[in-house]
Structures are given as C-alpha cells and as structure tokens.
Design an enzyme around this catalytic site. Structure first.
Site, PDB file in Angstrom:
ATOM      1  N   ASP A  90       0.824  -1.204   0.000  1.00 21.39           N
ATOM      2  CA  ASP A  90       0.000   0.000   0.000  1.00 21.39           C
ATOM      3  C   ASP A  90       0.866   1.266   0.000  1.00 21.39           C
ATOM      4  O   ASP A  90       1.482   1.590   1.016  1.00 21.39           O
ATOM      5  CB  ASP A  90      -0.873  -0.054   1.272  1.00 21.39           C
ATOM      6  CG  ASP A  90      -1.762   1.155   1.435  1.00 21.39           C
ATOM      7  OD1 ASP A  90      -2.018   1.854   0.435  1.00 21.39           O
ATOM      8  OD2 ASP A  90      -2.208   1.392   2.576  1.00 21.39           O
ATOM      9  N   ASP A 272      -1.878   5.941  -5.097  1.00 22.92           N
ATOM     10  CA  ASP A 272      -2.110   4.985  -4.018  1.00 22.92           C
ATOM     11  C   ASP A 272      -2.473   3.599  -4.535  1.00 22.92           C
ATOM     12  O   ASP A 272      -3.584   3.370  -5.003  1.00 22.92           O
ATOM     13  CB  ASP A 272      -3.227   5.525  -3.109  1.00 22.92           C
ATOM     14  CG  ASP A 272      -3.484   4.598  -1.929  1.00 22.92           C
ATOM     15  OD1 ASP A 272      -2.651   3.702  -1.662  1.00 22.92           O
ATOM     16  OD2 ASP A 272      -4.520   4.766  -1.266  1.00 22.92           O
TER      17      ASP A 272
END
Ligand code: NAG
Length: 375
Positions: A90, A272
């Site tokens: 992430d 992201d």
C-alpha cells in the site's frame, strides 16, 4: 572500456532488483455479492477512500476504510523461522501490520495469524497499535522482528499486531498491509520497512516500482529500481508536490476530447496502490460520470452499460506536461452485477485503475513518481 563499465554497472543494478510476484485474489465485493451481503456491508462501512490521507489527530492511528475492490497481494515472511502472510502493498500508508494469534475477532480466523512465541527473533514493543475506521477503532500491540521479502531479510522491523478487527476485513483477500509511504505517516517513531531496506543496504537504488496486471497473475512489485520489460516507451517523471508523508503529485487538468472535465486550474492527487479506483471531488467525478452517461447509485458506484463500453471516450490526465490517457477498457469495471465506472467521490487519488494502465515508479531518493505505458 567505458561502455563495458557502464554495462557492468547496469547489470549489477538490474541484478540487485528484487521481484515480488503479486497475485489477485477474489475481491471483497465479489465474495459479499455471492453471499448477498454487499449492500449491507456498504451501508455499515461507508466508502471514504480519502480518510487515510486526513491529518492524524491521534498518534500512531492508522485510518482505514472498506475498499471492496482491492485484489493484489504478495507474500512476506515474519519472524524466525518465517511465518507467511499475504499483504496488500500500500503506497498510501506507512505501517506493516498483520493479525496476531491472540486476535479475538472471529474475522481473524479467515486469515493467517502471527504466533510471536514461535519466532526466536521476536521482540515485543511498548506502544499499542490502533487502526481507526469510520465506525470506530480497533487495537493491537506492536513488535519487532525480521521480515523476509523475496530473498531479502529486513532486520528489527517494527510492525503492528492486530488483536481485534472490523468485520469487513473477513472478506478481503489479504491478511495484512505493508505500507510504502513516508516515515511521517508511520507508527510513532518507527521506520517504515522500505526505509529500513535502504538503510540496511539491501537494495541497489532508493526506489521501487509496480506493474499491476489486469490478469490474475503477472503483477509484480520491484524493489530497488525499475524493469523495462513491464513498460513501453520511457518513464515520464513527475516531482512530488507538497510532498510530506505520501506520494502526492499535481495534476494540471483532466480532459475528454480536449474539453476540461475535472481538475480545472490544477489539483493535487495521491498515487495509491491501496485504493482500487480513481477518486476525486464529487463535483468533478459527477462531471466525468456525466460525460460517460453513467448514473451514480446510492453508494457512489456509477453504472454504465457494458454493451456501449467501446463507444466511451478516453479520459486524459495531464500531469507535468505529459498526457496519460485512460481508455474505457481501463476505467470501466465489470462484475457479475454489471459495469460501473472506476470513478468515485473523495479527494483526488490515482488508484489501481490508473496504475494498471501505467507502470509506476516510486523514487524516494529523488522525490519523484514516474509513469510509463504498461505492457
Ligand atoms: C505457537 O508457538 C508455540 C511455540 O512454538 C507453540 O507451542 C504453539 O503451539 C503455537 N500455537 C499455535 C496455535 O500454533
């Protein structure tokens, strides 16, 4: 002589790259739709994808929302001997966490759990570990251990051990999260794993890159550099903008056939890998969805007709003088319940929908993000 030296240096660098295969599991949306539970979960856990980028008002709290569409994970080992976990890599958070054996929530039973007594190198931390959701907090503890990624070991890495978990985590395809954003977002004072990897001299360059395939297999996280076999043309580099804690860049505009449809006058966006869609302010997203003839539903999903998909226009993101064009095949999401666009409301985030089209390099040493046309 000189070119021989350059070639050797190049070989040395490309040989030092670590390639971690990323798999795609069944998404929480798929699992919950199969059980007829999706609507209920959506109501209980509203989609607030930008929550993780809000300023933190409590130290060492990891904000999290229920993103039903994340599918990519890779495997890491924690402890000695290593215990294996599927983690979401992430770029929108900085902590590593996995469930612990003492987790009391039943959803932990659907995941691998860390047994600290079975690791000879585990050391307990003193600080607690919190994850916040729209609907409250869950807690755990922190510890330090050796982390195995591919053939590399990162020593004395701080990580979170969750002891309770929100129920939606029972349907995600990964056990925990490995954050690849900056230290400012991490557990108080803890060094994120990538920084430790670099500080411990385990990788040739202070950067990593990701290739996200639309197939179940073939995706990869590359630690220590970039690999031209995953992209065509050059990498277009973009300096980080107002860079503090995450991978933030400036977009100049979003256009369809030359018309500005969103981000008029410029906007900031986070790159992201832990967000599935492209997120933007509702006014902008409504406008894009309007151009696509998509009708937004109650929970932010905008339905489009699957049969007209190929008639839809390309959507162009203009960034740092470069044009990054997304064809409908990239931004229309198909599932058993039909087609919907990959655009949802929040603050600007370029998530997996964007990264599948563009191989993405994250250059920590030079504070830049690079995009190249993915193969
Ligand atoms: C955890 O590890 C300890 C030490 O190896 C072992 O005795 C125990 O059975 C393990 N617990 C579980 C549930 O695997």
């Amino acid at each position: 002589m000189k070119s021989a030296f350059v070639l050797l240096a190049f070989l040395a660098v490309s040989q030092g790259l670590l390639r971690i295969p990323l798999m795609r599991g069944k998404s929480a949306r798929q699992r919950l739709e199969e059980r007829g539970l999706f609507e209920e979960y959506r109501r209980t856990f509203p989609y607030n994808p930008s929550a993780k980028f809000l300023p933190r008002n409590e130290q060492s709290v990891v904000p999290m929302t229920f993103d039903p569409d994340t599918t990519y994970y890779g495997v890491i080992g924690i402890g000695t001997p290593p215990q294996f976990f599927k983690v979401l890599f992430d770029t929108g958070s900085s902590d590593l966490w996995v469930p612990t054996l003492s987790c009391t929530s039943s959803v932990c039973d659907s995941h691998a759990k860390f047994n600290s007594s079975a690791s000879s190198t585990f050391q307990a931390g003193v600080n607690p570990f919190y994850i916040s959701y729209n609907s409250g907090f869950v807690a755990g503890s922190t510890g330090y251990d050796s982390i195995k990624i591919s053939d590399l070991y990162v020593e004395h890495q701080v990580f979170g051990l969750t002891e309770t978990e929100a129920v939606f985590l029972g349907s995600v395809p990964w056990d925990g999260i490995l954050g690849l954003a900056f230290p400012g977002m991490s557990l108080d004072g803890g060094t994120p794993i990538f920084d430790n990897m670099w500080n411990q001299g385990k990788i040739p360059q202070n950067m990593f890159s990701m290739y996200l395939s639309s197939s179940a297999e073939g995706s990869v996280l590359i630690l220590g550099g970039t690999d031209p076999s995953y992209y065509t043309g050059g990498i277009n580099w973009i300096p980080l903008y107002h860079a503090t804690n995450f991978w933030n860049i400036q977009i100049q505009s979003v256009t369809i056939n030359g018309n500005t449809v969103a981000c008029s006058g410029g906007c900031e966006a986070v790159v992201d890998s832990g967000t599935s869609l492209i997120i933007g302010p509702s006014k902008d997203i409504n406008n894009i969805n309007g151009w696509l003839g998509a009708s937004p539903g109650q929970y932010g999903d905008a339905a489009v007709s699957c049969s007209y998909m190929n008639l839809l226009p390309d959507i162009v993101f203009n960034i740092n003088g470069y044009s990054f064009s997304l064809p409908p095949s990239a931004y229309v999401m198909k599932s058993a319940s039909g087609c919907r666009t990959g655009f949802a409301p929040g603050t600007w985030i370029l998530g997996e929908v964007f990264m599948r089209q563009f191989y993405t390099a994250f250059d920590i040493g030079n504070n830049m993000v690079g995009f190249a046309q993915a193969v």
